[in-house]
Design a protein around this motif. Structure first.
Motif, PDB file in Angstrom:
ATOM      1  N   ASP A   1       0.826  -1.208   0.000  1.00 36.50           N
ATOM      2  CA  ASP A   1       0.000   0.000   0.000  1.00 36.50           C
ATOM      3  C   ASP A   1       0.862   1.260   0.000  1.00 36.50           C
ATOM      4  OD1 ASP A   1      -2.273  -1.565   0.015  1.00 36.50           O
ATOM      5  OD2 ASP A   1      -2.643  -1.318   2.175  1.00 36.50           O
ATOM      6  N   ALA A   2       2.003   1.193   0.668  1.00 36.43           N
ATOM      7  CA  ALA A   2       2.910   2.345   0.730  1.00 36.43           C
ATOM      8  C   ALA A   2       3.425   2.708  -0.661  1.00 36.43           C
ATOM      9  CB  ALA A   2       4.074   2.056   1.664  1.00 36.43           C
ATOM     10  N   ILE A   3       3.796   1.726  -1.442  1.00 41.05           N
ATOM     11  CA  ILE A   3       4.294   1.993  -2.797  1.00 41.05           C
ATOM     12  C   ILE A   3       3.232   2.714  -3.613  1.00 41.05           C
ATOM     13  CG2 ILE A   3       5.017   0.900  -4.968  1.00 41.05           C
ATOM     14  CD1 ILE A   3       6.316  -1.301  -3.153  1.00 41.05           C
ATOM     15  N   ALA A   4       2.018   2.210  -3.573  1.00 39.09           N
ATOM     16  CA  ALA A   4       0.920   2.838  -4.320  1.00 39.09           C
ATOM     17  C   ALA A   4       0.669   4.260  -3.818  1.00 39.09           C
ATOM     18  CB  ALA A   4      -0.346   1.998  -4.211  1.00 39.09           C
ATOM     19  N   ALA A   5       0.694   4.455  -2.510  1.00 36.08           N
ATOM     20  CA  ALA A   5       0.421   5.778  -1.935  1.00 36.08           C
ATOM     21  C   ALA A   5       1.534   6.768  -2.269  1.00 36.08           C
ATOM     22  CB  ALA A   5       0.238   5.676  -0.428  1.00 36.08           C
ATOM     23  N   ILE A   6       2.774   6.324  -2.254  1.00 36.71           N
ATOM     24  CA  ILE A   6       3.893   7.214  -2.589  1.00 36.71           C
ATOM     25  C   ILE A   6       3.772   7.658  -4.043  1.00 36.71           C
ATOM     26  CG2 ILE A   6       6.396   7.311  -2.951  1.00 36.71           C
ATOM     27  CD1 ILE A   6       6.594   5.464  -0.411  1.00 36.71           C
ATOM     28  N   GLU A   7       3.456   6.736  -4.911  1.00 35.15           N
ATOM     29  CA  GLU A   7       3.313   7.089  -6.328  1.00 35.15           C
ATOM     30  C   GLU A   7       2.100   7.985  -6.569  1.00 35.15           C
ATOM     31  OE1 GLU A   7       3.464   3.271  -8.272  1.00 35.15           O
ATOM     32  OE2 GLU A   7       5.651   3.204  -8.112  1.00 35.15           O
ATOM     33  N   ARG A   8       1.021   7.751  -5.856  1.00 34.35           N
ATOM     34  CA  ARG A   8      -0.215   8.516  -6.041  1.00 34.35           C
ATOM     35  C   ARG A   8      -0.157   9.873  -5.340  1.00 34.35           C
ATOM     36  NH1 ARG A   8      -3.181   4.936  -4.008  1.00 34.35           N
ATOM     37  NH2 ARG A   8      -3.334   5.821  -1.932  1.00 34.35           N
ATOM     38  N   GLN A   9       0.317   9.897  -4.099  1.00 30.22           N
ATOM     39  CA  GLN A   9       0.286  11.116  -3.280  1.00 30.22           C
ATOM     40  C   GLN A   9       1.520  12.009  -3.441  1.00 30.22           C
ATOM     41  OE1 GLN A   9      -2.253  12.048  -1.493  1.00 30.22           O
ATOM     42  NE2 GLN A   9      -3.473  10.203  -1.328  1.00 30.22           N
ATOM     43  N   THR A  10       2.635  11.432  -3.883  1.00 37.78           N
ATOM     44  CA  THR A  10       3.937  12.127  -3.961  1.00 37.78           C
ATOM     45  C   THR A  10       4.224  12.970  -2.708  1.00 37.78           C
ATOM     46  OG1 THR A  10       3.052  13.989  -5.232  1.00 37.78           O
ATOM     47  CG2 THR A  10       3.992  12.153  -6.496  1.00 37.78           C
ATOM     48  N   PRO A  11       4.304  12.319  -1.553  1.00 35.95           N
ATOM     49  CA  PRO A  11       4.573  13.062  -0.314  1.00 35.95           C
ATOM     50  C   PRO A  11       6.006  13.594  -0.294  1.00 35.95           C
ATOM     51  CG  PRO A  11       4.697  10.719   0.080  1.00 35.95           C
ATOM     52  CD  PRO A  11       4.234  10.878  -1.330  1.00 35.95           C
ATOM     53  N   ASP A  12       6.233  14.567   0.582  1.00 36.83           N
ATOM     54  CA  ASP A  12       7.579  15.096   0.806  1.00 36.83           C
ATOM     55  C   ASP A  12       8.333  14.229   1.804  1.00 36.83           C
ATOM     56  OD1 ASP A  12       7.015  17.540  -0.710  1.00 36.83           O
ATOM     57  OD2 ASP A  12       5.761  18.092   1.015  1.00 36.83           O
ATOM     58  N   LEU A  13       7.579  13.547   2.659  1.00 35.01           N
ATOM     59  CA  LEU A  13       8.149  12.817   3.792  1.00 35.01           C
ATOM     60  C   LEU A  13       7.372  11.530   4.010  1.00 35.01           C
ATOM     61  CD1 LEU A  13       9.821  12.642   6.509  1.00 35.01           C
ATOM     62  CD2 LEU A  13       7.964  13.983   7.534  1.00 35.01           C
ATOM     63  N   VAL A  14       8.110  10.469   4.369  1.00 29.04           N
ATOM     64  CA  VAL A  14       7.475   9.201   4.740  1.00 29.04           C
ATOM     65  C   VAL A  14       8.058   8.734   6.067  1.00 29.04           C
ATOM     66  CG1 VAL A  14       7.099   6.785   4.120  1.00 29.04           C
ATOM     67  CG2 VAL A  14       7.149   8.519   2.327  1.00 29.04           C
ATOM     68  N   PHE A  15       7.174   8.506   7.040  1.00 27.25           N
ATOM     69  CA  PHE A  15       7.552   7.782   8.254  1.00 27.25           C
ATOM     70  C   PHE A  15       7.332   6.319   7.900  1.00 27.25           C
ATOM     71  CE2 PHE A  15       6.684  11.911  10.151  1.00 27.25           C
ATOM     72  CZ  PHE A  15       7.713  12.010  11.075  1.00 27.25           C
ATOM     73  N   LEU A  16       8.392   5.530   7.862  1.00 21.15           N
ATOM     74  CA  LEU A  16       8.338   4.190   7.302  1.00 21.15           C
ATOM     75  C   LEU A  16       8.796   3.139   8.306  1.00 21.15           C
ATOM     76  CD1 LEU A  16       7.904   2.472   4.713  1.00 21.15           C
ATOM     77  CD2 LEU A  16      10.267   3.022   4.089  1.00 21.15           C
ATOM     78  N   ASP A  17       7.885   2.238   8.647  1.00 24.16           N
ATOM     79  CA  ASP A  17       8.223   1.096   9.497  1.00 24.16           C
ATOM     80  C   ASP A  17       9.139   0.175   8.698  1.00 24.16           C
ATOM     81  OD1 ASP A  17       8.250  -0.789  11.541  1.00 24.16           O
ATOM     82  OD2 ASP A  17       6.211  -1.491  11.168  1.00 24.16           O
ATOM     83  N   ILE A  18      10.049  -0.486   9.361  1.00 24.23           N
ATOM     84  CA  ILE A  18      10.953  -1.401   8.664  1.00 24.23           C
ATOM     85  C   ILE A  18      10.332  -2.787   8.563  1.00 24.23           C
ATOM     86  CG2 ILE A  18      13.177  -2.579   8.754  1.00 24.23           C
ATOM     87  CD1 ILE A  18      14.367  -0.008   9.864  1.00 24.23           C
ATOM     88  N   GLN A  19       9.925  -3.354   9.691  1.00 24.48           N
ATOM     89  CA  GLN A  19       9.390  -4.718   9.678  1.00 24.48           C
ATOM     90  C   GLN A  19       7.881  -4.705   9.518  1.00 24.48           C
ATOM     91  OE1 GLN A  19      10.662  -7.225  12.910  1.00 24.48           O
ATOM     92  NE2 GLN A  19      12.227  -8.059  11.576  1.00 24.48           N
ATOM     93  N   MET A  20       7.447  -5.149   8.332  1.00 23.01           N
ATOM     94  CA  MET A  20       6.020  -5.267   8.041  1.00 23.01           C
ATOM     95  C   MET A  20       5.821  -6.579   7.293  1.00 23.01           C
ATOM     96  SD  MET A  20       5.029  -1.419   6.745  1.00 23.01           S
ATOM     97  CE  MET A  20       6.367  -1.286   5.570  1.00 23.01           C
ATOM     98  N   PRO A  21       4.634  -7.138   7.390  1.00 23.46           N
ATOM     99  CA  PRO A  21       4.374  -8.361   6.634  1.00 23.46           C
ATOM    100  C   PRO A  21       4.456  -8.087   5.124  1.00 23.46           C
ATOM    101  CG  PRO A  21       2.546  -7.847   8.127  1.00 23.46           C
ATOM    102  CD  PRO A  21       3.511  -6.718   8.183  1.00 23.46           C
ATOM    103  N   GLU A  22       4.772  -9.077   4.381  1.00 20.19           N
ATOM    104  CA  GLU A  22       4.851  -9.036   2.923  1.00 20.19           C
ATOM    105  C   GLU A  22       6.067  -8.266   2.426  1.00 20.19           C
ATOM    106  OE1 GLU A  22       1.208  -7.789   1.042  1.00 20.19           O
ATOM    107  OE2 GLU A  22       0.033  -8.764   2.606  1.00 20.19           O
ATOM    108  N   LEU A  23       6.068  -6.960   2.600  1.00 23.47           N
ATOM    109  CA  LEU A  23       7.103  -6.102   2.039  1.00 23.47           C
ATOM    110  C   LEU A  23       7.636  -5.187   3.131  1.00 23.47           C
ATOM    111  CD1 LEU A  23       7.993  -5.905  -0.951  1.00 23.47           C
ATOM    112  CD2 LEU A  23       6.438  -3.982  -1.181  1.00 23.47           C
ATOM    113  N   ASP A  24       8.940  -5.285   3.453  1.00 23.98           N
ATOM    114  CA  ASP A  24       9.480  -4.442   4.516  1.00 23.98           C
ATOM    115  C   ASP A  24       9.831  -3.044   3.982  1.00 23.98           C
ATOM    116  OD1 ASP A  24      11.977  -4.566   3.232  1.00 23.98           O
ATOM    117  OD2 ASP A  24      12.812  -6.000   4.655  1.00 23.98           O
ATOM    118  N   GLY A  25      10.215  -2.169   4.880  1.00 19.69           N
ATOM    119  CA  GLY A  25      10.514  -0.793   4.510  1.00 19.69           C
ATOM    120  C   GLY A  25      11.626  -0.667   3.483  1.00 19.69           C
TER     121      GLY A  25
END
Length: 145
Positions: free
Chosen positions: A39-63
């Motif tokens: 979801d983060a990848i899609a949101a970064i591409e769609r929203q083009t934020p200036d900043l991301v607070f990104l968790d490292i350990q997540m299921p499926e795809l890590d930070g």
């Protein structure tokens, strides 16, 4: 300058804490929240934020995989947020602006915000300098004077 911010963490309480801490900061706007790397990848591409607070350990795809998928050159300014200190060195290899170790308090969060502001100011100044150099080069090419 408003800093458009995306919060990515698989833990709803962690996302809520970051969002709550940001509400008292007038120059930050939360443009989205994600609970997974996909979801983060899609949101970064769609929203083009200036900043991301990104968790490292997540299921499926890590930070780190999120950054690999987006590409380091296209990745917004990133602050890693995790409960595991063993990823700190690797996080800075990925050009993280800061590394928040859970559980963090408001004081530590504000330190991170200071780092973010300084980083984004440097980035803006560098971008402006590049634009001015390009403009001057274009003016030199124009011999109509």
């Amino acid at each position: 300058m408003i800093i458009r911010t995306l919060i990515v963490d698989d833990e709803p309480l962690a996302r809520s804490k970051i969002r709550t801490f940001l509400t008292s900061e007038a120059d930050f706007e939360v443009v989205g929240e994600c609970g997974s790397g996909t979801d983060a990848i899609a949101a970064i591409e769609r929203q083009t934020p200036d900043l991301v607070f990104l968790d490292i350990q997540m299921p499926e795809l890590d930070g780190f995989s999120v950054i690999d998928s987006i590409g380091a050159d296209r990745m917004p300014t990133t602050v890693f947020v995790t409960a595991f200190d063993q990823y700190a060195v690797k996080a800075f290899d990925f050009h993280a602006v800061d590394y928040l170790l859970k559980p963090f308090d408001r004081a530590r969060f504000r330190e991170a915000l200071g780092q973010i502001r300084r980083q984004l100011e440097r980035t803006d100044a560098s971008s402006l300098n590049r634009q001015l150099v390009t403009l001057l080069e274009d003016l030199k090419k124009d011999d109509t004077y």
